[in-house]
Design a protein around this motif. Structure first.
Motif, short mmCIF file in Angstrom:
data_model
loop_
_atom_site.label_atom_id
_atom_site.label_comp_id
_atom_site.label_asym_id
_atom_site.label_seq_id
_atom_site.Cartn_x
_atom_site.Cartn_y
_atom_site.Cartn_z
N VAL A 1 0.88 -1.42 -0.19
CA VAL A 1 -0.73 -0.37 0.07
C VAL A 1 0.79 1.80 0.17
N GLU A 2 0.08 2.08 -0.25
CA GLU A 2 1.14 3.27 -0.89
C GLU A 2 0.21 5.16 0.23
N PHE A 3 1.08 5.83 0.68
CA PHE A 3 0.23 6.88 1.24
C PHE A 3 1.24 7.63 1.69
N GLY A 4 1.09 8.99 1.38
CA GLY A 4 1.97 10.21 1.85
C GLY A 4 3.25 10.45 0.91
N GLU A 5 4.40 10.62 0.64
CA GLU A 5 5.42 10.01 0.38
C GLU A 5 5.88 8.17 0.37
N LYS B 1 0.03 -1.53 10.02
CA LYS B 1 -0.79 -2.56 8.53
C LYS B 1 -2.33 -1.69 9.77
N VAL B 2 -2.61 -1.97 10.84
CA VAL B 2 -3.49 -1.50 11.72
C VAL B 2 -4.22 0.61 11.40
N PHE B 3 -3.26 0.32 11.76
CA PHE B 3 -3.75 2.73 11.58
C PHE B 3 -3.40 2.72 9.47
N VAL B 4 -2.89 2.19 9.15
CA VAL B 4 -3.62 2.26 7.33
C VAL B 4 -4.68 1.86 7.15
N GLU B 5 -5.20 0.40 7.19
CA GLU B 5 -6.84 0.47 7.70
C GLU B 5 -7.41 0.42 8.61
N TYR C 1 -4.96 14.05 22.00
CA TYR C 1 -5.47 14.13 23.38
C TYR C 1 -6.36 13.68 24.02
N GLY C 2 -6.13 13.14 24.96
CA GLY C 2 -8.09 11.95 25.38
C GLY C 2 -8.24 10.97 25.24
N ALA C 3 -7.55 10.65 24.15
CA ALA C 3 -8.83 9.66 23.08
C ALA C 3 -8.09 8.97 22.11
N GLY C 4 -6.82 9.17 21.93
CA GLY C 4 -6.01 8.36 21.30
C GLY C 4 -4.71 8.97 19.57
N TYR C 5 -4.44 7.72 18.76
CA TYR C 5 -4.26 8.52 17.59
C TYR C 5 -5.12 8.27 17.00
N VAL C 6 -4.67 9.25 15.45
CA VAL C 6 -5.26 8.91 14.18
C VAL C 6 -4.59 9.10 13.29
N PHE C 7 -4.52 8.22 11.99
CA PHE C 7 -3.01 8.23 10.85
C PHE C 7 -4.31 9.02 10.25
N SER C 8 -3.76 9.49 9.31
CA SER C 8 -4.38 11.00 8.56
C SER C 8 -3.88 11.08 7.49
N ALA C 9 -3.33 9.97 6.68
CA ALA C 9 -2.84 9.87 5.43
C ALA C 9 -4.08 8.55 4.81
N ALA C 10 -4.24 9.04 3.51
CA ALA C 10 -5.15 8.62 2.98
C ALA C 10 -4.63 7.38 2.26
N PRO C 11 -4.24 6.06 2.31
CA PRO C 11 -3.68 4.83 1.64
C PRO C 11 -4.17 4.44 0.45
#
Length: 239
Positions: free
Chosen positions: A135-139, A168-172, A224-234
């Motif tokens: 999979v590709e995302f960003g650069e 992989k979890v983040f990208v999915e 903050y207070g919630a977790g993390y988010v992966f911002s790049a569209a795969p």
């Protein structure tokens, strides 16, 4: 085929305990005492997982975690008497998939071995969108089979099994906020009490390889207070 585990441990009593425990669970165990013995064994057969003591007769087991050319993409669990927080964090940051401190409960070690193997073979989160192994995302382009990242400038970053699984979890789940508990459930399969903060160390390590500035991250953002988010569209192959 049975799971093959390389145990690098110079204490014969502990080696026998671990070997007997894992063999009772149907695993095949090769016991090694030195780094040099591991090097010879690796040329003959590659294991499914390595259990590594840090204090060995011919060197520090930490060197195995840092050596991407040797065990870089294999699942690795540190089993050691060095239980201070600094050693734990350093071990996880440089490539360990888990860290077990002696003395330990044999059943817990079995659970951790199984969890790491599950994490290595497959990862998923609720409502995630399955992706292929490339999979590709960003650069970046990720090859999850080979556990590598390829930048548009041609440089390659080697990922550990845990880093590849986490990415992989983040990208999915791109665009969704994932809590630390969700990430632990998806990539670890067990919780380690107050040391669940190890997930933060894993994310820090992954950000570094993605060249994601920890002060102003663009790929893996902290909510903050919630977790993390992966911002790049795969982007899958061919898109």
């Amino acid at each position: 085929m049975r799971t093959l585990v390389y145990l690098i441990e110079d204490d014969p009593d502990i080696s026998k305990l671990i070997s007997r425990t894992l063999k009772q669970q149907g695993m095949q165990v090769v016991c090694l005492r030195k780094l040099s013995e591991l090097e010879i064994a690796m040329k003959k057969q590659v294991p499914d997982l390595c259990l590594i003591d840090l204090s060995l007769p011919d060197g520090d087991g930490m060197s195995l975690l840092q050596d991407a050319g040797n065990l870089g993409t294999l699942p690795k669990i540190v089993v050691t008497g060095r239980g201070n927080v600094t050693d734990r964090v350093v071990g996880l940051e440089i490539g360990a998939d888990d860290y077990v401190v002696k003395p330990f409960e044999p059943r817990e070690l079995v659970a951790r071995v199984r969890a790491v193997l599950r994490r290595y073979s497959s990862s998923s989160t609720p409502n995630s969108q399955p992706i292929g192994q490339n999979v590709e995302f960003g650069e970046w382009a990720a090859d999850f089979n080979a556990c590598i990242l390829i930048h548009t400038d041609g440089s390659i970053e080697t990922l550990s099994a845990s880093e590849s699984s986490l990415l992989k979890v983040f990208v999915e789940s791109a665009g969704r906020v994932l809590s630390r508990d969700q990430l632990l459930d998806a990539t670890v399969g067990h919780h380690d009490g107050p040391f669940d903060r190890s997930m933060d160390a894993r994310i820090s390590r992954l950000r570094k390889k993605l060249r994601d500035d920890p002060k102003t991250p663009k790929l893996i953002r902290t909510v903050y207070g919630a977790g993390y988010v992966f911002s790049a569209a795969p982007r899958k192959d061919g898109e």
